[in-house]
Design a protein around this motif. Structure first.
Motif, PDB file in Angstrom:
ATOM      1  N   THR A   1       0.861  -1.174   0.000  1.00 17.58           N
ATOM      2  CA  THR A   1       0.000   0.000   0.000  1.00 17.58           C
ATOM      3  C   THR A   1       0.899   1.225   0.000  1.00 17.58           C
ATOM      4  O   THR A   1       1.783   1.343   0.851  1.00 17.58           O
ATOM      5  CB  THR A   1      -0.920   0.016   1.234  1.00 17.58           C
ATOM      6  N   ILE A   2       0.693   2.130  -0.966  1.00 20.92           N
ATOM      7  CA  ILE A   2       1.516   3.337  -1.090  1.00 20.92           C
ATOM      8  C   ILE A   2       0.726   4.524  -0.553  1.00 20.92           C
ATOM      9  O   ILE A   2      -0.471   4.676  -0.821  1.00 20.92           O
ATOM     10  CB  ILE A   2       1.925   3.591  -2.546  1.00 20.92           C
ATOM     11  N   GLY A   3       1.425   5.381   0.213  1.00 14.06           N
ATOM     12  CA  GLY A   3       0.769   6.515   0.834  1.00 14.06           C
ATOM     13  C   GLY A   3       1.198   7.860   0.265  1.00 14.06           C
ATOM     14  O   GLY A   3       2.244   7.994  -0.370  1.00 14.06           O
ATOM     15  N   ALA A   4       0.342   8.858   0.501  1.00 12.46           N
ATOM     16  CA  ALA A   4       0.627  10.247   0.130  1.00 12.46           C
ATOM     17  C   ALA A   4       0.161  11.151   1.269  1.00 12.46           C
ATOM     18  O   ALA A   4      -0.574  10.718   2.169  1.00 12.46           O
ATOM     19  CB  ALA A   4      -0.060  10.623  -1.177  1.00 12.46           C
ATOM     20  N   PHE A   5       0.583  12.409   1.219  1.00 13.54           N
ATOM     21  CA  PHE A   5       0.366  13.357   2.311  1.00 13.54           C
ATOM     22  C   PHE A   5      -0.082  14.670   1.690  1.00 13.54           C
ATOM     23  O   PHE A   5       0.686  15.318   0.968  1.00 13.54           O
ATOM     24  CB  PHE A   5       1.684  13.518   3.070  1.00 13.54           C
ATOM     25  N   ALA A   6      -1.340  15.066   1.947  1.00 16.32           N
ATOM     26  CA  ALA A   6      -1.925  16.228   1.277  1.00 16.32           C
ATOM     27  C   ALA A   6      -2.143  17.371   2.263  1.00 16.32           C
ATOM     28  O   ALA A   6      -3.155  17.412   2.976  1.00 16.32           O
ATOM     29  CB  ALA A   6      -3.235  15.844   0.609  1.00 16.32           C
ATOM     30  N   LEU A   7      -1.199  18.300   2.288  1.00 14.46           N
ATOM     31  CA  LEU A   7      -1.278  19.465   3.170  1.00 14.46           C
ATOM     32  C   LEU A   7      -1.311  20.767   2.383  1.00 14.46           C
ATOM     33  O   LEU A   7      -2.201  21.593   2.555  1.00 14.46           O
ATOM     34  CB  LEU A   7      -0.091  19.468   4.138  1.00 14.46           C
ATOM     35  N   THR A   8      -0.333  20.965   1.491  1.00 18.23           N
ATOM     36  CA  THR A   8      -0.196  22.223   0.759  1.00 18.23           C
ATOM     37  C   THR A   8      -1.405  22.467  -0.140  1.00 18.23           C
ATOM     38  O   THR A   8      -1.968  21.538  -0.719  1.00 18.23           O
ATOM     39  CB  THR A   8       1.089  22.190  -0.088  1.00 18.23           C
ATOM     40  N   GLU A   9      -1.786  23.740  -0.273  1.00 19.01           N
ATOM     41  CA  GLU A   9      -2.940  24.105  -1.086  1.00 19.01           C
ATOM     42  C   GLU A   9      -2.538  25.054  -2.202  1.00 19.01           C
ATOM     43  O   GLU A   9      -1.470  25.675  -2.146  1.00 19.01           O
ATOM     44  CB  GLU A   9      -4.020  24.733  -0.196  1.00 19.01           C
ATOM     45  N   PRO A  10      -3.376  25.195  -3.236  1.00 20.74           N
ATOM     46  CA  PRO A  10      -3.028  26.076  -4.353  1.00 20.74           C
ATOM     47  C   PRO A  10      -2.743  27.507  -3.919  1.00 20.74           C
ATOM     48  O   PRO A  10      -1.875  28.175  -4.482  1.00 20.74           O
ATOM     49  CB  PRO A  10      -4.267  26.016  -5.258  1.00 20.74           C
ATOM     50  N   GLU A  11      -3.447  27.980  -2.906  1.00 22.74           N
ATOM     51  CA  GLU A  11      -3.264  29.358  -2.440  1.00 22.74           C
ATOM     52  C   GLU A  11      -2.579  29.425  -1.083  1.00 22.74           C
ATOM     53  O   GLU A  11      -2.583  30.474  -0.435  1.00 22.74           O
ATOM     54  CB  GLU A  11      -4.625  30.065  -2.352  1.00 22.74           C
ATOM     55  N   GLY A  12      -1.982  28.312  -0.652  1.00 24.98           N
ATOM     56  CA  GLY A  12      -1.348  28.313   0.670  1.00 24.98           C
ATOM     57  C   GLY A  12      -0.147  27.401   0.720  1.00 24.98           C
ATOM     58  O   GLY A  12      -0.267  26.210   0.434  1.00 24.98           O
ATOM     59  N   GLY A  13       1.000  27.956   1.069  1.00 25.91           N
ATOM     60  CA  GLY A  13       2.205  27.157   1.252  1.00 25.91           C
ATOM     61  C   GLY A  13       2.598  27.189   2.709  1.00 25.91           C
ATOM     62  O   GLY A  13       2.020  26.505   3.553  1.00 25.91           O
ATOM     63  N   SER A  14       3.566  28.043   3.028  1.00 26.65           N
ATOM     64  CA  SER A  14       4.024  28.137   4.409  1.00 26.65           C
ATOM     65  C   SER A  14       2.953  28.677   5.351  1.00 26.65           C
ATOM     66  O   SER A  14       3.022  28.468   6.560  1.00 26.65           O
ATOM     67  CB  SER A  14       5.266  29.040   4.479  1.00 26.65           C
ATOM     68  N   ASP A  15       1.941  29.362   4.804  1.00 21.85           N
ATOM     69  CA  ASP A  15       0.900  29.946   5.648  1.00 21.85           C
ATOM     70  C   ASP A  15      -0.324  29.062   5.769  1.00 21.85           C
ATOM     71  O   ASP A  15      -1.379  29.494   6.233  1.00 21.85           O
ATOM     72  CB  ASP A  15       0.478  31.313   5.098  1.00 21.85           C
ATOM     73  N   VAL A  16      -0.219  27.797   5.358  1.00 17.10           N
ATOM     74  CA  VAL A  16      -1.394  26.942   5.324  1.00 17.10           C
ATOM     75  C   VAL A  16      -1.984  26.707   6.708  1.00 17.10           C
ATOM     76  O   VAL A  16      -3.192  26.479   6.854  1.00 17.10           O
ATOM     77  CB  VAL A  16      -1.062  25.598   4.633  1.00 17.10           C
ATOM     78  N   ALA A  17      -1.158  26.789   7.749  1.00 17.66           N
ATOM     79  CA  ALA A  17      -1.670  26.560   9.107  1.00 17.66           C
ATOM     80  C   ALA A  17      -2.745  27.578   9.461  1.00 17.66           C
ATOM     81  O   ALA A  17      -3.759  27.246  10.081  1.00 17.66           O
ATOM     82  CB  ALA A  17      -0.529  26.638  10.115  1.00 17.66           C
ATOM     83  N   ALA A  18      -2.517  28.833   9.069  1.00 17.11           N
ATOM     84  CA  ALA A  18      -3.466  29.880   9.434  1.00 17.11           C
ATOM     85  C   ALA A  18      -4.578  30.058   8.406  1.00 17.11           C
ATOM     86  O   ALA A  18      -5.638  30.577   8.734  1.00 17.11           O
ATOM     87  CB  ALA A  18      -2.717  31.210   9.604  1.00 17.11           C
ATOM     88  N   GLY A  19      -4.317  29.593   7.171  1.00 17.90           N
ATOM     89  CA  GLY A  19      -5.284  29.870   6.119  1.00 17.90           C
ATOM     90  C   GLY A  19      -5.760  28.656   5.360  1.00 17.90           C
ATOM     91  O   GLY A  19      -6.060  28.763   4.162  1.00 17.90           O
ATOM     92  N   MET A  20      -5.850  27.489   6.017  1.00 19.02           N
ATOM     93  CA  MET A  20      -6.277  26.283   5.310  1.00 19.02           C
ATOM     94  C   MET A  20      -7.719  26.431   4.835  1.00 19.02           C
ATOM     95  O   MET A  20      -8.627  26.706   5.626  1.00 19.02           O
ATOM     96  CB  MET A  20      -6.149  25.057   6.216  1.00 19.02           C
ATOM     97  N   ARG A  21      -7.903  26.236   3.533  1.00 20.97           N
ATOM     98  CA  ARG A  21      -9.220  26.430   2.942  1.00 20.97           C
ATOM     99  C   ARG A  21      -9.983  25.122   2.756  1.00 20.97           C
ATOM    100  O   ARG A  21     -11.206  25.150   2.586  1.00 20.97           O
ATOM    101  CB  ARG A  21      -9.086  27.148   1.596  1.00 20.97           C
ATOM    102  N   THR A  22      -9.282  24.002   2.748  1.00 19.37           N
ATOM    103  CA  THR A  22      -9.974  22.720   2.642  1.00 19.37           C
ATOM    104  C   THR A  22     -10.741  22.474   3.937  1.00 19.37           C
ATOM    105  O   THR A  22     -10.169  22.568   5.024  1.00 19.37           O
ATOM    106  CB  THR A  22      -8.974  21.584   2.391  1.00 19.37           C
ATOM    107  N   THR A  23     -12.020  22.172   3.810  1.00 18.19           N
ATOM    108  CA  THR A  23     -12.878  22.054   4.994  1.00 18.19           C
ATOM    109  C   THR A  23     -13.383  20.631   5.187  1.00 18.19           C
ATOM    110  O   THR A  23     -13.449  19.834   4.246  1.00 18.19           O
ATOM    111  CB  THR A  23     -14.094  22.994   4.881  1.00 18.19           C
ATOM    112  N   ALA A  24     -13.723  20.345   6.430  1.00 17.05           N
ATOM    113  CA  ALA A  24     -14.329  19.067   6.804  1.00 17.05           C
ATOM    114  C   ALA A  24     -15.605  19.360   7.580  1.00 17.05           C
ATOM    115  O   ALA A  24     -15.593  20.143   8.543  1.00 17.05           O
ATOM    116  CB  ALA A  24     -13.363  18.247   7.648  1.00 17.05           C
ATOM    117  N   ARG A  25     -16.697  18.767   7.162  1.00 18.09           N
ATOM    118  CA  ARG A  25     -17.989  18.975   7.811  1.00 18.09           C
ATOM    119  C   ARG A  25     -18.555  17.618   8.213  1.00 18.09           C
ATOM    120  O   ARG A  25     -18.657  16.697   7.399  1.00 18.09           O
ATOM    121  CB  ARG A  25     -18.948  19.676   6.841  1.00 18.09           C
TER     122      ARG A  25
END
Length: 400
Positions: A138-162
């Motif tokens: 089983t191969i894994g991946a890690f999805a953190l960085t966003e199109p509009e967020g790199g180093s600032d993704v912690a404060a501005g993460m736009r991907t949401t979970a409901r």
């Protein structure tokens, strides 16, 4: 410890101060096994794969049968216990010494994805995914960085979970996600709309609404299959939410552990470039003699070796801090910032030794030169890591 040095003959040329001798005998055997694997099973594939921008199945198969995955995690790898951080670093070095893309593919799977489930998941979740990830079935991946967020993704993460009952609905986008075009499981980080905290979710291959598209046109790490991911109403069961992740602090803990791995990869990349340049200088004839006899060429080689030796010493001590359980964010950040900066210098000097041939893929140095730019930027830019260290030494935060 195998610290009695009786000969330098069996050490790599770039190991000028015999750092490999610090490994216990059993761990050095693992390193030598990895070196043989890279030489015989990986190196013959990388030049064409890099040119084509593809990750061949044969390369994954070579790593899958190597027994190198999950060595850092007790109870999962082929080694009876977790190996030292020093060996883990040198294994990352060994892969990157031949190709940084291969090291990155492996680091995403064995580092970021595996570590996320190992440290953030419940025992049931570890039992469900990690044994097959350890064998690379089983191969894994890690999805953190966003199109509009790199180093600032912690404060501005736009991907949401409901949350809807026992199901979570994910919406948003991720970018630069290595392995995502083919991974069996992708750890997706999203902001819970209810409490505004970041949580982790294991999205399995084939889940509706999860659409990875390969990023084309890269000039670096071309073997790595980076993707831009669109998440549209992706439904994930509560059983796939990492149970021990409550905020971005848990993500930062994982990044702290893997950031030092990028420093080791960067050391491997500069060693690979140095070895190519040294061999070329001995073979290339100009004005009737090998260019290795020219003073200016020797100057470039010695400056490169100096950077390599200094960075190796820094990372050996960092590994000792990790093994002792006392290392902090600022330790890995200083290593990442410093080593990648020295790497940039070394690959430029080594490419210079090749002259015009340095831009030809046939000589491989161009691949190292290009790949260095990616390692310089990912897992936190030099500037962001500098601010982490700056805060630690001054007690004052310069983050905006």
């Amino acid at each position: 410890m195998s610290t009695d040095i009786t000969s330098m003959d069996d050490l790599p040329t770039a190991d000028f101060y015999a750092y490999e001798s610090l490994l216990p005998d059993e761990e050095r055997k693992i390193l030598l096994k990895a070196r043989d694997l890279v030489r015989d099973g990986i190196r013959p594939l990388v030049r064409d794969s890099w040119a084509e921008g593809e990750l061949p199945a044969e390369l994954i198969d070579a790593l899958r049968g190597s027994g190198l995955s999950a060595l850092a995690y007790e109870g999962y790898g082929e080694h009876p216990g977790a190996v030292s951080h020093l060996l883990g670093g040198m294994l990352a070095l060994e892969l990157s010494r031949t190709d940084a893309s291969v090291a990155t593919f492996f680091g995403v799977h064995d580092g970021l994805a595996f570590a996320s489930i190992h440290h953030g998941g419940s025992q049931e979740q570890r039992d469900r995914w990690l044994p097959r990830m350890a064998t690379m079935d089983t191969i894994g991946a890690f999805a953190l960085t966003e199109p509009e967020g790199g180093s600032d993704v912690a404060a501005g993460m736009r991907t949401t979970a409901r949350r809807e009952g026992d199901t979570w609905v994910l919406d948003g986008a991720k970018k630069w996600i290595g392995n995502a075009t083919f991974a069996d499981v992708v750890v997706v980080w999203a902001r819970d709309v209810e409490d505004d905290q970041v949580k982790g979710f294991v999205v399995e291959k084939g889940t509706a609404g999860f659409e990875p598209v390969k990023i084309e046109g890269k000039i670096a790490l071309r073997i790595v299959q980076n993707a831009e991911i669109t998440l549209t109403g992706v439904r994930v069961p509560e059983a796939n939410r990492l149970q021990n992740v409550d905020s971005f602090r848990d993500v930062a803990e994982i990044l702290r552990m893997t950031r030092s791995g990028v420093a080791w990869q960067s050391l491997g990349l500069m060693i690979g470039a140095y070895e190519l340049a040294l061999d070329y200088a001995k073979e290339r004839v100009a004005f009737g003699r090998p260019i290795a006899r020219f003073q200016l060429v020797q100057d470039l080689l010695v400056k490169s070796l100096g950077n390599i030796t200094a960075c190796w010493g820094m990372l050996v001590q960092l590994a000792r801090l990790q093994d002792a359980g006392v290392f902090q964010d600022e330790h890995s950040s200083l290593a990442k910032a410093f080593v990648t900066a020295r790497m940039r210098e070394v690959v430029a000097w080594c490419r210079e030794i090749f002259g015009g041939n340095g831009i030809l893929l046939d000589h491989d140095i161009a691949r190292f030169f290009a790949d260095s730019e990616a390692l310089y930027s990912y897992e936190g830019t030099r500037e962001m890591n500098t601010l982490i260290v700056g805060k630690a030494i001054t007690g004052q935060s310069a983050f905006v």
